[in-house]
Design an enzyme around this catalytic site. Structure first.
Site, PDB file in Angstrom:
ATOM      1  N   HIS A 134      -7.050  -4.560  -0.837  1.00 26.42           N
ATOM      2  CA  HIS A 134      -6.039  -5.587  -1.022  1.00 26.42           C
ATOM      3  C   HIS A 134      -6.928  -6.453  -2.177  1.00 26.42           C
ATOM      4  O   HIS A 134      -6.958  -7.688  -1.501  1.00 26.42           O
ATOM      5  CB  HIS A 134      -6.693  -6.972  -0.373  1.00 26.42           C
ATOM      6  N   HIS A 191       0.940  -1.419  -0.045  1.00 22.98           N
ATOM      7  CA  HIS A 191       0.170   0.009   0.132  1.00 22.98           C
ATOM      8  C   HIS A 191       1.017   1.469  -0.493  1.00 22.98           C
ATOM      9  O   HIS A 191       0.404   2.226   0.645  1.00 22.98           O
ATOM     10  CB  HIS A 191      -0.804  -0.019   1.425  1.00 22.98           C
TER      11      HIS A 191
END
Length: 335
Positions: free
Chosen positions: A221, A59
């Site tokens: 995700h 991320h």
């Protein structure tokens, strides 16, 4: 799979090694590779509340990119899309402790929550006062395979920035935690995926999207969103993201907000500004003042093409804290 990597098992370690080498004036890495974390160069600031966050890698720049003056004191990168274990979280907590306690900022994913809770208990046993704020700003779904309740997504960046400024000005642990909680409560987010991403050790896309399909409400995700629809124009997609945010946050005429358009990793800034343009116009048409803006790739999902919109309701204190100086690898102003 085409990626600029060597061994998929070494992606996080090699990435962190390069990151700290590139930003050696701001951050350092832990000595023990089995307890990997990144912290401020120069160590904990004595008398200041420490801020620690972390979670699965993939991320970036979240979270290590936000370590520095005005934001985090330490960040714990786990394996890609997988929570770090309690041991490195505990080590990072110790490194961030300047004697005034430590605040954990935790995205609402089951592994993150459980592992940060365990680390906090271990830190408490060693005499470190730890509080935790769990971010859950995603309006797309109430539950998913990863969470109990809403997911913590891009609003986490704003929690880290504003709570970090409160800690930097000398607020005590209870006050910093209260401000972090207030930011989370006033922020709502929703995202869209145009393509899937590929986790290095998996070697294939994390989900399937047709060439003419997009996923509205995707998680960071690759978790399922609200629905899958045919590809549409940017303005229509923006409306599908912004509508639930405005409704859930109950934004009304006269409100002042921060509008944050975030890229998922594979979307060029030109497209993010097209989304921002329409989102701002829609808010202003409702009588809402967009007092602050942030546009760019700040919490990504590897190379996913897509974007998220976050709206944070502001007051005078939160605006001042957002404007406060910050100097990190990924965010800098006022210094």
């Amino acid at each position: 799979m085409k990626k600029l990597i060597n061994d998929p098992q070494n992606v996080v370690a090699e990435s962190v090694e390069g990151f700290v080498a590139a930003h050696a004036d701001l951050v350092i890495a832990s000595d023990n590779p089995e307890e990997l974390f990144v912290s401020r160069a120069g160590g904990a600031v004595q008398g200041k509340v420490g801020l620690v966050s972390g979670g699965g890698s993939g991320h970036e720049p979240l979270h290590a990119g936000f370590v520095g003056v005005g934001m985090l004191d330490a960040a714990v990168p786990g394996p890609v899309f997988t929570s770090p274990t309690p041991d490195p979280i505990l080590a990072a907590t110790k490194a961030a402790d300047g004697g005034a306690g430590v605040l954990h900022i935790v995205k609402n994913y089951t592994g993150d929550v459980l592992n940060f809770e365990t680390a906090a208990e271990l830190a408490d046993a060693e005499g470190i006062n730890v509080r935790a704020v769990v971010t859950d700003d995603d309006v797309a779904v109430q539950d998913s395979l990863y969470t109990a309740g809403r997911r913590g997504v891009a609003g986490t960046v704003l929690v880290e920035k504003i709570a970090g400024a409160a800690a930097e000005r000398g607020d005590d642990l209870d006050t910093v935690a209260e401000i972090a909680t207030r930011v989370n409560a006033g922020a709502r987010s929703m995202g869209v995926a145009l393509t899937a991403c590929t986790v290095p050790h998996a070697g294939k896309p994390s989900f399937d999207l047709g060439e003419d399909e997009i996923e509205i409400g995707i998680g960071i995700h690759g978790e399922p969103g609200r629905r899958r629809i045919p590809l549409a124009g940017a303005d229509e997609i923006t409306d599908l993201l912004l509508g639930p945010i405005v409704e859930d946050l109950a934004v009304t005429s006269g409100d002042q907000v921060l509008l944050f358009v975030n890229g998922m990793g594979g979307t060029p800034s030109s497209e993010l500004y097209i989304v921002y343009r329409h989102a701002r116009a829609q808010l202003e048409a409702k009588g809402v003042t967009v007092a602050r803006s942030l546009v760019g790739n700040y919490i990504t999902s590897l190379e996913m093409q897509g974007a998220s919109i976050t709206v944070l309701r502001l007051d005078d204190e939160l605006t001042a804290l957002y404007d406060a100086p910050v100097h990190t690898p990924a965010l800098r102003w006022g210094v």
